[in-house]
Design a protein around this motif. Sequence first.
Motif, PDB file in Angstrom:
ATOM      1  N   ASN A  90       0.848  -1.194   0.000  1.00 36.81           N
ATOM      2  CA  ASN A  90       0.000   0.000   0.000  1.00 36.81           C
ATOM      3  C   ASN A  90       0.887   1.249   0.000  1.00 36.81           C
ATOM      4  O   ASN A  90       1.797   1.367   0.814  1.00 36.81           O
ATOM      5  N   ARG A  91       0.615   2.178  -0.906  1.00 37.16           N
ATOM      6  CA  ARG A  91       1.508   3.311  -1.119  1.00 37.16           C
ATOM      7  C   ARG A  91       0.861   4.640  -0.731  1.00 37.16           C
ATOM      8  O   ARG A  91      -0.356   4.752  -0.666  1.00 37.16           O
ATOM      9  N   ASP A  92       1.737   5.618  -0.525  1.00 35.89           N
ATOM     10  CA  ASP A  92       1.332   6.998  -0.232  1.00 35.89           C
ATOM     11  C   ASP A  92       0.381   7.061   0.957  1.00 35.89           C
ATOM     12  O   ASP A  92      -0.781   7.425   0.851  1.00 35.89           O
ATOM     13  N   ILE A  93       0.940   6.712   2.116  1.00 33.78           N
ATOM     14  CA  ILE A  93       0.195   6.752   3.378  1.00 33.78           C
ATOM     15  C   ILE A  93       0.236   8.185   3.902  1.00 33.78           C
ATOM     16  O   ILE A  93       1.299   8.736   4.185  1.00 33.78           O
ATOM     17  N   LYS A  94      -0.932   8.780   4.045  1.00 38.42           N
ATOM     18  CA  LYS A  94      -1.000  10.209   4.351  1.00 38.42           C
ATOM     19  C   LYS A  94      -1.003  10.495   5.851  1.00 38.42           C
ATOM     20  O   LYS A  94      -1.686   9.822   6.619  1.00 38.42           O
ATOM     21  N   VAL A  95      -0.252  11.512   6.226  1.00 37.88           N
ATOM     22  CA  VAL A  95      -0.341  12.116   7.556  1.00 37.88           C
ATOM     23  C   VAL A  95      -0.727  13.575   7.364  1.00 37.88           C
ATOM     24  O   VAL A  95      -0.012  14.339   6.699  1.00 37.88           O
ATOM     25  N   ARG A  96      -1.846  13.951   7.937  1.00 35.99           N
ATOM     26  CA  ARG A  96      -2.369  15.315   7.809  1.00 35.99           C
ATOM     27  C   ARG A  96      -2.398  15.960   9.189  1.00 35.99           C
ATOM     28  O   ARG A  96      -2.918  15.374  10.140  1.00 35.99           O
ATOM     29  N   ALA A  97      -1.827  17.144   9.292  1.00 32.43           N
ATOM     30  CA  ALA A  97      -1.803  17.867  10.566  1.00 32.43           C
ATOM     31  C   ALA A  97      -2.445  19.232  10.400  1.00 32.43           C
ATOM     32  O   ALA A  97      -2.082  19.994   9.503  1.00 32.43           O
ATOM     33  N   THR A  98      -3.398  19.509  11.264  1.00 34.07           N
ATOM     34  CA  THR A  98      -3.998  20.839  11.329  1.00 34.07           C
ATOM     35  C   THR A  98      -3.577  21.472  12.645  1.00 34.07           C
ATOM     36  O   THR A  98      -3.899  20.970  13.725  1.00 34.07           O
ATOM     37  N   VAL A  99      -2.823  22.552  12.549  1.00 37.22           N
ATOM     38  CA  VAL A  99      -2.294  23.249  13.724  1.00 37.22           C
ATOM     39  C   VAL A  99      -3.104  24.529  13.917  1.00 37.22           C
ATOM     40  O   VAL A  99      -3.163  25.371  13.020  1.00 37.22           O
ATOM     41  N   THR A 100      -3.705  24.625  15.086  1.00 36.76           N
ATOM     42  CA  THR A 100      -4.501  25.817  15.419  1.00 36.76           C
ATOM     43  C   THR A 100      -3.790  26.608  16.510  1.00 36.76           C
ATOM     44  O   THR A 100      -3.508  26.071  17.591  1.00 36.76           O
ATOM     45  N   VAL A 101      -3.489  27.848  16.193  1.00 32.56           N
ATOM     46  CA  VAL A 101      -2.870  28.756  17.162  1.00 32.56           C
ATOM     47  C   VAL A 101      -3.948  29.711  17.660  1.00 32.56           C
ATOM     48  O   VAL A 101      -4.593  30.410  16.876  1.00 32.56           O
ATOM     49  N   LYS A 102      -4.155  29.719  18.961  1.00 26.47           N
ATOM     50  CA  LYS A 102      -5.134  30.619  19.569  1.00 26.47           C
ATOM     51  C   LYS A 102      -4.526  31.184  20.845  1.00 26.47           C
ATOM     52  O   LYS A 102      -4.492  30.520  21.889  1.00 26.47           O
ATOM     53  N   GLY A 103      -4.032  32.397  20.736  1.00 26.21           N
ATOM     54  CA  GLY A 103      -3.342  32.985  21.878  1.00 26.21           C
ATOM     55  C   GLY A 103      -2.094  32.186  22.190  1.00 26.21           C
ATOM     56  O   GLY A 103      -1.225  32.006  21.342  1.00 26.21           O
ATOM     57  N   SER A 104      -2.013  31.693  23.424  1.00 30.97           N
ATOM     58  CA  SER A 104      -0.848  30.892  23.822  1.00 30.97           C
ATOM     59  C   SER A 104      -1.156  29.398  23.827  1.00 30.97           C
ATOM     60  O   SER A 104      -0.376  28.605  24.350  1.00 30.97           O
ATOM     61  N   ASP A 105      -2.289  29.017  23.246  1.00 33.23           N
ATOM     62  CA  ASP A 105      -2.666  27.601  23.148  1.00 33.23           C
ATOM     63  C   ASP A 105      -2.413  27.099  21.739  1.00 33.23           C
ATOM     64  O   ASP A 105      -2.636  27.822  20.753  1.00 33.23           O
ATOM     65  N   LEU A 106      -1.992  25.841  21.662  1.00 33.09           N
ATOM     66  CA  LEU A 106      -1.706  25.214  20.377  1.00 33.09           C
ATOM     67  C   LEU A 106      -2.416  23.871  20.320  1.00 33.09           C
ATOM     68  O   LEU A 106      -2.282  23.055  21.235  1.00 33.09           O
ATOM     69  N   GLU A 107      -3.173  23.651  19.264  1.00 29.31           N
ATOM     70  CA  GLU A 107      -3.832  22.365  19.072  1.00 29.31           C
ATOM     71  C   GLU A 107      -3.321  21.727  17.790  1.00 29.31           C
ATOM     72  O   GLU A 107      -3.235  22.390  16.746  1.00 29.31           O
TER      73      GLU A 107
END
Length: 580
Positions: free
Chosen positions: A250-267
Amino acid sequence: MNEWILSQVVGGTLDSVAEEMSAAVTRTARSPIFNEAHDFTTGIFDFSEGSSRLVAQAPGCTLHLYAIVSAVDQLMETFKNDLHPGDILLVNDPYHGGSHSLDWTIVMPVFHGRRPILLPSVRSHMGDNGGPVAGGYNPRSRDIWHDGLRIPPLKLYERGEKRLDVFEMILGNNRLKHWLEGDLDAMIGACKMAAERIDQLLERYGAPSVVQAIDQRIRYTETRVREEIASWPDGVYTAETYADHDFQGNRDIKVRATVTVKGSDLEIDFTGSSPQAAGFINSPLSNTTSFAFVAVSTCCDESIPINEGYMNPVKVTAPLGTVVNPRLPAPCGHATACVGAEIAEAVLLAISQCAPERAGVNAHKLPLAYSNGTYADGRPWVNLNFYGYTGGAGGAFQTDGWGLYPPVMTGVILPSIEMNELQYPSRVLKHEYVPDFTGPGQYRGAPGLEVKIQHLEKSYTSVMMAGVRNTTRGLAGGGDAPSNLVILDDRRTEPLEVRETAFHVGLEPGGIITFHRAGGGGWGDPYARDPERVLEDVRNGLVTASAAETEYGVVIEEESGSLRVNERLTEQLRSQSNIR
């Protein structure tokens, strides 16, 4: 004593204890993976309030940085109502806070009065962990049991007494008993030494003052990290990257990251990543969290103490049943390289959209090839061929890629060739930089290398390729890294070029493994690179004059026997380019 001064004294003392633990393991362990390559991490945790908090950690294998946290949490959760002075705990199970089952974690609670208060711990990569193949990396693995022996949370020592039945069970399920026993003793000895130092600290300052100082130090780290995050623009930043394959077709295994910056918090949210894979690249949650935190920590000032405060501002979400949080019994044996590399890379690609000058290229797409055989006396050996993994560090703002190991392995030491050749029936024939074998950029990646390792006795090698089609990405307009390649040559038949995987390939005495290990990705527009730095790279043999012109827009010519930049042609070439 002033509260701030005390926090520095206590924090510095615990840092020193962690470093002393690291030195003790290095000097007393039996396997070259420990005493030469330093593929382990030591740390100290606080348990004064009934839950574990990372307090101090010595420089070690960086990818262990936060994976050790989950393992300690699992051990203490399992035994929190059944802990006694002299207990020593062990776990390696990826589904109980582990990463892959080759990484074992030991914890020794240190008591004050009748309560455990501090927890010295060692997390180490073992030379073998049972299972179908020597060395533990099984590209044919289809479930967690194919990866090797699963050790759930258990006690190695109980009330100071060694549990011989448990030790014999573990040793009996390991090919490298002659290494394993000594390595476990080294880990345990380091924890016992740390316990003595911690007792001295508690006696000098008192438990309440020590705990108060730890609280202060954790708050300090959290404040520093929050200040860093708050300097990034609020917003939602998404990036994705791919692993070439899962070793099962199985090829091209995806890793997707959504980074949310809100003030001093990071998700950091990995929703949208591929479903869990058939092959052994699945990353358990502890491993995913660790690589995410490693990525974040590389974007922060290195003077910030590493402790629980780093984690408090950051929330990690990874949907169950995906390649970044698989369901049992998905195999996980290769997770610390693949898809761990992609997890860190996706997070850094996302952060580079809001804080490009803080994000560097975390190039960990290793062409993993390990060998095994037997000594003349019949004892087995496993050689991870560390020299072939060097290279790959990417560029970052105001710095070219540096060193031989990529950032997530910077605590690992390149073994000395002389010791390697004493410990294994092998020779390192070549370990050299290759020109034009890295990602170009305003700050280029570390140079790529060609490495040749010859085994003098009959051996077997398995190869797990990465970074062939989906190579390490550049940042902020920098070029991607080139492709990795491994060649197996038994000098009797046609050499085998490995682009994806090879399993247990026999090499006759004198067989050679050749690694073409690509350099790292670049940072920034290559046409913005200082022409004098390009000239220096050409003089050093890292870049050819032809590549200087095509990749950097710098015209190098020879005059009176020396190389120089033709400034007029360089300015003309760069002004004509749309890349500028």
